[in-house]
Design a protein around this motif. Structure first.
Motif, mmCIF file in Angstrom:
data_model
loop_
_atom_site.group_PDB
_atom_site.id
_atom_site.type_symbol
_atom_site.label_atom_id
_atom_site.label_comp_id
_atom_site.label_asym_id
_atom_site.label_seq_id
_atom_site.Cartn_x
_atom_site.Cartn_y
_atom_site.Cartn_z
ATOM 1 N N CYS A 73 0.751 -1.350 0.119
ATOM 2 C CA CYS A 73 0.151 -0.027 0.068
ATOM 3 C C CYS A 73 0.773 1.155 0.013
ATOM 4 C CB CYS A 73 -0.788 0.099 1.180
ATOM 5 S SG CYS A 73 -1.838 1.726 1.538
ATOM 6 N N TYR B 117 0.063 4.294 1.075
ATOM 7 C CA TYR B 117 0.005 5.235 1.890
ATOM 8 C C TYR B 117 0.729 5.199 3.125
ATOM 9 C CZ TYR B 117 -4.035 6.906 -1.055
ATOM 10 O OH TYR B 117 -4.399 7.413 -2.074
ATOM 11 N N VAL C 265 2.531 1.555 8.084
ATOM 12 C CA VAL C 265 2.429 0.131 8.314
ATOM 13 C C VAL C 265 2.760 -0.711 7.188
ATOM 14 C CG1 VAL C 265 0.596 -1.346 8.936
ATOM 15 C CG2 VAL C 265 0.303 0.864 9.826
ATOM 16 N N GLY C 266 2.728 -0.147 5.915
ATOM 17 C CA GLY C 266 3.109 -1.351 4.939
ATOM 18 C C GLY C 266 2.440 -2.537 4.772
ATOM 19 N N CYS C 267 1.127 -2.364 4.421
ATOM 20 C CA CYS C 267 0.274 -3.341 4.570
ATOM 21 C C CYS C 267 0.622 -4.053 2.853
ATOM 22 C CB CYS C 267 -1.198 -3.001 4.385
ATOM 23 S SG CYS C 267 -1.699 -2.571 5.947
ATOM 24 N N LEU D 286 -6.441 -4.594 5.496
ATOM 25 C CA LEU D 286 -6.421 -3.222 4.997
ATOM 26 C C LEU D 286 -7.120 -2.028 5.488
ATOM 27 C CD1 LEU D 286 -6.215 -3.850 0.853
ATOM 28 C CD2 LEU D 286 -4.471 -3.635 2.634
ATOM 29 N N CYS D 287 -7.076 -0.681 5.345
ATOM 30 C CA CYS D 287 -7.965 0.057 5.838
ATOM 31 C C CYS D 287 -8.792 0.666 4.621
ATOM 32 C CB CYS D 287 -7.020 1.241 6.714
ATOM 33 S SG CYS D 287 -6.412 2.273 5.992
ATOM 34 N N LYS E 31 -8.143 3.369 3.082
ATOM 35 C CA LYS E 31 -7.190 4.023 1.953
ATOM 36 C C LYS E 31 -6.572 2.928 1.255
ATOM 37 C CE LYS E 31 -4.861 6.578 5.053
ATOM 38 N NZ LYS E 31 -5.471 6.646 6.423
ATOM 39 N N GLY E 32 -6.292 1.859 1.803
ATOM 40 C CA GLY E 32 -5.718 0.912 1.240
ATOM 41 C C GLY E 32 -6.675 0.235 0.175
ATOM 42 N N PRO F 164 -4.025 2.521 10.667
ATOM 43 C CA PRO F 164 -5.420 1.624 10.988
ATOM 44 C C PRO F 164 -5.172 0.535 11.256
ATOM 45 C CG PRO F 164 -5.786 3.415 9.317
ATOM 46 C CD PRO F 164 -4.426 3.566 9.617
ATOM 47 N N VAL F 165 -4.390 0.019 10.554
ATOM 48 C CA VAL F 165 -4.284 -1.800 10.526
ATOM 49 C C VAL F 165 -3.307 -1.919 11.718
ATOM 50 C CG1 VAL F 165 -2.999 -3.651 9.471
ATOM 51 C CG2 VAL F 165 -4.686 -2.128 8.162
#
Ligand code: SF4
Length: 702
Positions: free
Chosen positions: A15, A17, A20-22, A48-49, A51-52, A198-199
């Motif tokens: 991701c 954004y 966190v680096g999802c 994911l949140c 945004k992702g 968020p995650v």
């Protein structure tokens, strides 16, 4: 109805954004991005949140730049154009890459050779890849000939990094946020992970359901409060008073970890002496927290078997951000809460590649891997590797560069993927400074507020259009893969940097980001045992990593700290007031930050349909009692002013805000929060205090 055919292809990536680096999968059908799904990465485990999941419409937005733009001769640079993209666009004409790059290089060379390298500066990006960050700083250092290279980390965690390097010899996290799974206590201070990470927040919440105690300390209510054992609401700007009072209890009640301190930490006596004046009863009126609660929290933290400490911008975006962080580090060190499972110091990184861009050397006083520019051995090593002489003088930081531009000292700038015309404090000055430049080269996806003041605008590639690595808040180096082609004539950022370098006379030849990454592993011992091939295989490898097949070390400094003595250092933090206190004319404390739905200056998320619908416009949040006092209702337009400027936006009631405090997110061009903020800097971290300035709030006439 007919069932939809399965997606044709899923491209694994990360991701773009937050830090966190999802890991995500870009699902494509007929060459178009159809949906984004969470993959099983170490930082997100499929989650994911918003945004992702929904933040990608910007890729195909009609505003995307598809050809280079040149300012039309005689078209004046007017800071007001930042607010009016159409008027800004009318001052540019399209050009070929050849013409644009020729002009770009000629302008830089003219300034370098007639005035000198110190009249040039570059802003790289924490949203680009590691390879882009590395090549960008190498270009500024070897092609421009200056260390005036920085990026937005300066505006987020510079204070944290300064204090961490000083205290424990390393600016990165000592443990991933997933260490929460093994923690008995989580201390979250000055951070709003449910909105900004968020995650990561989901892992913290899970830890509490397992039984870990959560202590949340913040002037504002946060989304984690309802999971907390203890919520400490302190007065804005008084972090040091609160933390020193906690330290006082830990020291005077002898709650600290004697063995750990004796074996691994220096400076206890000096800290003990320094803390003498910080009894909770003395600090209570300053920080606004009852002495009994301070004592309770100190005992909770010190008594925890394993405590993980996480913090965010509330700690660092302050003119005493370095001191805030010092006090927090001292607490963890005293209590031996570093280096074991479930413990650690974790500054939650903002952008997706803040960690990587900093590691790669987008820092004016440091080369890659945090080697100081003045250090002769580091310079000699890189001069040999890069085949070019290097300037030992530390460069200017983000805000200093803008101030130098305003004075006419910096004359030319190259800005890649950053938006100082929105993100700098006291942005009216930043805009005037950008407009004053003789030569401004901006490389971006859109005609941003910064690009509106450029001489040359180069259309760049978005993250889902490129291959590259990024490093998240957990020190996990992750590989992103191109799922789409850049639109029109837009080019890969890496190719633009290399093209410019060649035109500045550098003998560069990188055909693929993997070649850049290979060079980075030579320049940066921190990346040892991480190769592009390995990342292709594994997707994510944590540094430091002990062997080509060994997993990276998630928890570091179990035996020693990376300081000359191997020991950490307690550094006393003193009390100081915010730069500007509320008074009769400006009675509110204004704080700024992000919201869940929008990313930073809004360039991407405000062009993502779902996110824009969720949060369509700028708001100022106030405690309902304050609204009532103003005679205003939620939704009504209010005017907020500081000594720097004013904006108009809609009122929102937020009972989580203390009375006397207002919050404005900084994503909105039409009511730019940074028109209001104070540019004064933390003397050591050189970070502005985005979290605190004096303001007044008024109803609009009529
Ligand atoms: Fe992207 Fe951060 Fe949300 Fe994960 S938590 S999906 S990295 S914005």
């Amino acid at each position: 109805g007919r069932r939809a055919a399965p997606p044709q292809r899923e491209v694994p990536s990360v991701c773009p954004y937050c830090g966190v680096g999802c890991q995500v999968g870009f699902r494509l059908r007929d060459g178009r991005l159809e949906e984004v799904v969470g993959r099983n990465g170490p930082a997100n485990q499929g989650r994911l949140c918003v945004k992702g999941r929904f933040g990608f419409d910007y890729l195909g937005h009609p505003d995307r730049l598809t050809r280079p733009l040149l300012r039309i001769e005689g078209a004046a640079k007017d800071p007001a154009d930042c607010l009016d993209p159409r008027r800004a666009r009318a001052k540019f004409r399209e050009a070929s890459w050849e013409e644009a790059m020729d002009r770009a290089a000629a302008g830089l060379l003219r300034i370098r050779d007639s005035i000198g390298p110190q009249a040039l500066a570059g802003f790289g990006s924490a949203k680009g890849s590691n390879e882009e960050a590395y090549l960008f700083q190498k270009l500024v250092r070897t092609g421009f000939g200056t260390n005036n290279v920085d990026h937005c980390t300066r505006l987020c965690h510079a204070a944290s990094v300064t204090a961490l390097l000083e205290g424990i010899g390393s600016g990165a996290v000592t443990a991933p946020f997933t260490a929460a799974a093994e923690a008995d206590l989580l201390l979250v201070i000055g951070a709003r992970p449910t909105e900004n990470h968020p995650v990561a927040a989901t892992f913290l919440k899970e830890a509490t359901t397992r039984g870990a105690k959560l202590v949340v300390m913040d002037p504002r209510g946060t989304g984690l409060d309802r999971f907390a054992e203890e919520v400490v609401r302190f007065l804005p700007g008084q972090d040091v008073a609160l933390l020193n009072a906690i330290l006082y209890v830990v020291v005077t009640e002898e709650l600290f970890d004697r063995q750990f301190v004796a074996a691994r930490v220096d400076g206890l006596d000096a800290l003990r002496a320094h803390l003498a004046g910080y009894a909770p009863e003395v600090m209570e009126p300053i920080c606004g927290v009852p002495a009994a609660q301070i004592r309770h929290v100190a005992r909770l933290y010190a008594g925890a078997g394993a405590a993980l400490t996480l913090w965010g911008m509330g700690i660092s975006q302050s003119i005493h951000g370095t001191d805030n962080t010092r006090a927090l580090i001292a607490l963890a060190l005293l209590c031996g809460q570093v280096g074991r499972p479930g413990t650690g110091l974790h500054p939650l990184r903002g952008q997706n590649n803040v960690q990587g861009a900093s590691d790669a050397g987008l820092i004016p006083m440091m080369f890659p891997d945090y080697h100081r520019t003045q250090d002769p051995a580091s310079r000699a090593f890189l001069e040999e590797l890069w085949g070019a002489p290097l300037d030992p003088t530390p460069g200017l930081t983000v805000v200093e560069i803008m101030q130098a531009a305003e004075r006419g000292v910096i004359r030319g700038m190259y800005v890649m993927g950053e938006n100082p015309a929105m993100s700098d404090p006291d942005v009216a000055h930043a805009r005037a400074a950008l407009a004053r430049l003789d030569h401004l080269l901006v490389q971006d996806l859109f005609l941003t507020e910064t690009a509106a003041l450029a001489d040359i605008v180069l259309p760049a590639s978005a993250w889902p259009e490129k291959n590259g690595t990024v490093t998240n808040t957990n020190r996990q180096v992750q590989l992103g893969r191109a799922a789409l082609q850049p639109p029109g004539e837009a080019r890969q950022d890496l190719a633009i940097i290399v093209d410019l370098a060649q035109r500045l006379g550098l003998d560069w030849d990188y055909a693929h980001p993997r070649e850049v990454f290979a060079e980075m592993t030579q320049a940066m011992p921190s990346l040892a045992n991480i190769t592009w091939e390995r990342l292709e295989r594994e997707g994510s490898v944590t540094y430091p990593c002990g062997g080509p097949d060994a997993p990276g070390l998630e928890i570091v400094f179990g035996d020693a700290f990376p300081t000359p003595t191997g020991r950490a250092r307690l550094v006393p933090a003193g009390l100081s007031n915010p730069a500007e206190l509320p008074d009769a004319a400006f009675p509110f404390v204004l704080t700024t930050g992000r919201e869940l739905e929008h990313w930073h200056t809004g360039t991407m998320t405000r062009r993502a349909l779902v996110l824009d619908r969720l949060e369509p416009g700028p708001t100022v949040s106030l405690n309902p009692a304050e609204l009532q006092r103003l005679g205003a209702t939620p939704g009504e337009r209010l005017r907020v002013e500081t000594r720097r400027g004013g904006v108009e936006l809609r009122a929102r009631a937020d009972p989580g805000l203390p009375e006397g405090m207002a919050f404005i997110p900084f994503a909105y061009r039409e009511a730019a929060a940074n028109l209001l903020t104070n540019p004064q800097l933390d003397p050591e971290g050189k970070i502005p205090g985005f979290k605190y300035c004096a303001a007044r709030v008024m109803r609009m006439a009529g």
